[in-house]
Structure formats: structure tokens, C-alpha cells
Enzyme design. Structure first.
Site, short mmCIF file in Angstrom:
data_model
loop_
_atom_site.label_atom_id
_atom_site.label_comp_id
_atom_site.label_asym_id
_atom_site.label_seq_id
_atom_site.Cartn_x
_atom_site.Cartn_y
_atom_site.Cartn_z
N SER A 28 0.83 -1.21 0.00
CA SER A 28 0.00 0.00 0.00
C SER A 28 0.86 1.26 0.00
CB SER A 28 -0.89 0.01 1.24
OG SER A 28 -1.86 -0.99 1.16
N ARG A 128 -13.56 -7.40 -10.79
CA ARG A 128 -13.74 -6.64 -9.54
C ARG A 128 -14.53 -5.35 -9.78
NH1 ARG A 128 -8.30 -6.61 -6.24
NH2 ARG A 128 -9.77 -5.95 -4.63
N ASP A 325 -7.03 -7.83 4.71
CA ASP A 325 -6.30 -8.74 3.82
C ASP A 325 -5.79 -9.98 4.56
OD1 ASP A 325 -6.67 -7.09 1.63
OD2 ASP A 325 -4.82 -5.99 1.97
N LYS A 352 -12.43 -9.34 -3.33
CA LYS A 352 -10.97 -9.16 -3.38
C LYS A 352 -10.44 -9.87 -4.63
CE LYS A 352 -10.62 -6.70 0.36
NZ LYS A 352 -10.28 -5.28 0.22
N ARG A 401 -2.83 -14.12 -1.87
CA ARG A 401 -2.99 -14.43 -0.46
C ARG A 401 -3.64 -15.81 -0.25
NH1 ARG A 401 -0.98 -9.74 1.18
NH2 ARG A 401 -1.88 -7.82 0.33
C1 S3P Z 1 -5.66 -1.26 -0.05
C2 S3P Z 1 -6.93 -1.26 0.48
C3 S3P Z 1 -7.72 -2.49 0.71
C4 S3P Z 1 -6.84 -3.73 0.66
C5 S3P Z 1 -5.89 -3.71 -0.50
C6 S3P Z 1 -4.97 -2.50 -0.42
C7 S3P Z 1 -4.97 0.03 -0.24
O1 S3P Z 1 -8.70 -2.59 -0.32
O2 S3P Z 1 -7.65 -4.89 0.59
O3 S3P Z 1 -5.10 -4.87 -0.51
O4 S3P Z 1 -3.74 0.03 -0.47
O5 S3P Z 1 -5.62 1.07 -0.14
P1 S3P Z 1 -10.16 -1.95 -0.18
O6 S3P Z 1 -10.03 -0.48 -0.30
O7 S3P Z 1 -10.94 -2.54 -1.31
O8 S3P Z 1 -10.66 -2.39 1.17
#
Ligand code: S3P
Length: 444
Positions: A28, A128, A325, A352, A401
Site C-alpha cells: 500500500s 472486480r 487482507d 478481493k 494471499r
Molecule cells: C488497499 C486497500 C484495501 C486492501 C488492499 C490494499 C490500499 O482494499 O484490501 O489490498 O492500499 O488502499 P479496499 O479499499 O478494497 O478495502
């Protein structure tokens, strides 16, 4: 990624897992570091950037829109930004591979620049939902032509100047929040996001670090985040901490394999990310944080883990977003715990990289776990520490994952667990197999 050759692998553990390991940079934070550096005026540097495929997709897209991005021999990345408002029209479609974060955050950036971009992705990403970002970005003035159901491939025509909005998040999603905040960077006036359920705050931290005017107010537990547009970002020297979502796999493996003792160094423990470690402790896991410090504006620790007999619990619903996650690997832990684990409030897991509720339920059953699938979660009756049967092949379904969770399950199964394709692991955790082997796992 497209039409790749599957890479199957089988996992077992002949003995305890022992050792000290470092893990790759936070995914992230790495995406955000590249994007904001590419929008600053001048040269930023990024150390510890994750070189997974997802982050490389972001780098390629920022290059296609005018940024200069280079990795030097010492592993430090140098990025020359174009300035907020300076993104160029990409000549080709932006290939997002498997990466939802790249797609949704970049849609936010493109939406308020006077450019048009087409986003494409692999089979997983193309399933998605994108309406969650199309909706607020349309309110700001961007125009979308998406595939049926609001999916990729889609074409996005940005508007400049765009219209600032106040947007209440209908789903707890850091990607949606970040898309709107990034769109707000090049929008005159104040763009506001109202967040009833807190999600990871890396965007807020880093936007501030780059000099954006960003305020966070609280109304009870609700966060109100305001960003002033037409911002000027100043280049930064960023250090990316290790990814807690990657640390989760060796941590749970060490908890489950008898006799194990493992230290994972330099792990980000931002409270909006690290709830897994609290939940594992609630289950009786022997996990401690050593050497607490701050790296790149984020709290970091070395995590020390010893084998523990876990107890089933009802997982807290307040912290779902702070470990969203990590449920696949938590389910593996629950399958070995004493008694019943009930995990609910997880409807987001169905959208996801795969439908993680259905895929985990099916896979866990295939290796002998007792699992009941709910609309919004799972009920798991654990073995109390006895090994699972194993001996099955799990379809990873382009979900890194899922692949890594069942790899860990193999370490606590009587017969090895085979993953049909480990290649998706390269999106977030290059070196996963080598790391697990180094700790004592056996991989064929
Ligand atoms: C993320 C937010 C999450 C997470 C993803 C990374 C991010 O997704 O599941 O792996 O970096 O902002 P969502 O915003 O769909 O919850």
C-alpha cells in the site's frame, strides 16, 4: 501476467520453523510513494519499495503519464515528478495486471487531469467492482465508459478543473477514500471524504508528508478528511517499512508449527493495518513487538513469535478493515485452534482478488478442516493443534494471499498441500518461497 505458465508447488514442514527474516516493503505504501513522488516537482527517492508486480504496474503507469522513475543499483528508486496537474496523456492502455490498488488510485489521479486513459487488467481484476470509484469520480466531473457491471476494461476521461465534492464512503475502503483524495489534489477548493469506519491511513500520512494541506476531524468514530486542491507537492525521501500483510504468513506459520521461534524484522504496525496481531494474541498467540520505532512516518517493530496453542474466538467486527487482507491466513490459524472461531462482517472479502470466503471454505474443507460458509464470513471448528489431513491441490485463482495461506496450511498438514500456481505471489511477496524454505519449510 497474461497467459502465464502456472507454477505449482507443494508445502510441508519436517520440523520447527526457526530464524530471523526480513520481508518486502509495504504494498500500500509503495503504490502511494510512487504516485505522490510522480506528482511532486523535483526528485524524490524511495528506499525499501516493494518490487512486486502490482507496484511495478503503478510505476509503469506513472511513467506512461510523464514521470521519470528509475531504480539505482543500490535499490533506491529515484522519481522525477511532473507536478500536480502535469500528468500527460498515456499513449497506450494502462495495464494494471492483478492490482486493484493501482487501478482505483490511478483512476482518482486521472479523473481530475485533462487526459483520457484506458485501464485493463488480468482475469481476476476484470471481475472486480469499479463502480465504487466511478460513482464519486463522476460526481467530480470525470466521464467513464466501463465494461458491463462497472468493470475493466474501462475508459476514463478526466475533467480539469474538476468539481470538489463531499463524499461519504458507502463501503469501508481505503482505495475509494484514496481515489477521492488523490482526485482532490488537482481540484480547486476543498474535497472532503467522510469515513464512518476507519481504514488504512497511509494516503493521509503521506499526502501530509509531501506538503498537501490535509485535515482530519472526528465526529465520534467518524473521520472527516479534507484536502485542499491545486496542491503543490514537495519531493521527499521516503523509506517504506515491511508489509504487515506479508509478515502475517511467517508469523502464523511460526505460531502453528510446534517448536517454532521466528523473528520478522522491520514490520509496519500502523494501527489501521495491524489488527491481525491483536486477534492472534486474543487467541493465545505468543507474539511480541521488539525495537519499536518510526520509519517514514509509520510505526514499525520487529515481531517475535513462538509456537502457541491457539483458542477459537469470535473475531471483532470493529477491526475488520484493519486486517481485511489477513482473513485468509487467520482462517488457517483458526483451523488449527482449539474450539470454534466465528468470523463475520466480511462481505468485502467476496470482491478481493478472489471471493476469499468461498475459496477459503472450499480449500480448507479439501484439506480436512471443518468449515461452514456464511454470507459474510466463516465458522471454523479447529483441530486443537492436530495436523490437518492435507493431500489436496488448491486452485489459487490468481489470488496471491490464497496461495500463501494454503502454503502455510501445508506446513501443518500430514500430507503436503499443493498450490496449483504460486506465480500470483509475485504481485506482493517476491521471495516468499525462499523465505519460508530458509525458516525450515520444505517446498517441492
Ligand atoms: C488497499 C486497500 C484495501 C486492501 C488492499 C490494499 C490500499 O482494499 O484490501 O489490498 O492500499 O488502499 P479496499 O479499499 O478494497 O478495502
Amino acid at each position: 501476467m497474461h497467459g502465464h505458465t502456472p507454477r505449482p508447488a507443494s508445502f510441508t514442514a519436517p520440523g520447527p520453523l526457526v530464524g530471523t527474516v526480513g520481508i518486502p516493503g509495504d504494498k500500500s505504501i509503495s503504490h502511494r510513494a510512487l504516485m505522490l513522488s510522480a506528482l511532486a516537482v523535483g526528485e524524490s527517492t524511495v528506499e525499501g519499495l516493494l518490487t512486486g508486480e502490482d507496484v511495478l504496474a503503478t510505476a509503469a503507469a506513472m511513467r506512461a503519464m510523464g514521470a521519470h522513475i528509475k531504480r539505482s543499483d543500490n535499490g533506491v528508486w529515484r522519481i522525477h515528478g511532473v507536478g500536480v496537474g502535469g500528468l500527460l496523456q498515456p499513449e497506450q492502455a494502462l495495464d494494471m495486471g492483478n492490482s486493484g490498488t493501482s487501478t482505483r488510485l490511478l483512476m482518482g489521479l486521472v479523473a481530475t487531469h485533462p487526459i483520457t486513459a484506458t485501464f485493463t487488467g488480468d482475469a481476476s481484476l476484470s471481475k472486480r467492482p469499479m463502480n465504487r470509484v466511478i460513482e464519486p469520480l463522476s460526481l467530480m466531473g470525470a466521464d467513464f465508459t466501463a465494461s458491463p457491471g462497472g468493470r475493466l476494461p474501462l475508459m476514463l476521461r478526466g475533467l480539469c478543473p474538476a468539481v470538489p465534492i463531499e463524499y461519504r464512503l458507502p463501503v469501508a475502503s481505503a482505495q475509494v477514500k484514496s481515489a477521492v483524495l488523490l482526485a482532490g489534489l488537482n481540484t480547486p477548493g476543498i474535497t472532503r471524504v467522510i469515513e464512518p469506519v476507519p481504514t488504512r491511513d497511509h494516503s493521509e500520512r503521506m499526502l501530509r508528508g509531501f506538503g498537501a494541506e490535509l485535515d482530519v476531524e472526528f465526529d465520534g468514530a467518524t473521520r472527516i478528511i479534507s484536502i485542499r486542491g491545486e496542491a503543490e507537492l514537495r519531493p521527499q525521501q521516503i523509506v517504506v517499512p515491511g508489509d504487515p500483510s506479508s509478515a502475517a504468513f511467517p508469523v502464523v506459520a511460526a505460531l502453528l508449527v510446534p517448536g517454532s521461534e521466528v523473528t520478522v524484522t522491520n514490520v509496519g504496525i500502523n494501527p489501521t493495518r495491524a489488527a491481525l496481531f491483536d486477534v492472534l494474541r486474543m487467541m493465545g498467540g505468543d507474539i511480541s513487538f521488539a525495537n519499536l520505532r518510526e520509519v517514514g512516518g509509520e510505526p514499525v517493530a520487529d515481531i517475535v513469535v513462538r509456537h502457541s496453542v491457539l483458542r477459537g474466538i469470535e473475531t471483532p467486527v470493529e477491526t475488520v478493515a484493519a486486517m481485511v487482507d489477513e482473513y485468509p491466513i487467520l482462517f488457517v490459524a483458526a483451523a488449527l485452534a482449539e474450539g470454534r472461531t466465528v468470523a463475520r462482517g466480511l462481505e468485502e472479502l467476496r470482491v478481493k482478488e478472489s471471493d476469499r470466503i468461498a475459496v477459503m471454505a472450499e480449500g480448507l474443507r479439501a484439506i480436512g478442516a471443518r468449515v461452514e460458509e456464511l454470507e459474510d464470513g466463516l465458522i471454523i471448528d479447529g483441530t486443537g493443534g492436530d495436523k490437518l489431513a492435507g493431500g489436496a491441490t488448491i486452485a489459487a485463482r490468481l489470488d496471491h494471499r490464497i496461495a500463501m495461506s494454503f502454503a502455510v496450511a501445508g506446513l501443518v498438514s500430514r500430507d503436503s498441500v499443493t498450490i496449483d500456481d504460486m506465480s500470483p505471489v509475485a504481485t506482493s511477496f517476491p521471495g516468499f518461497i525462499a523465505l519460508m524454505t530458509g525458516l525450515g519449510a520444505q517446498v517441492a
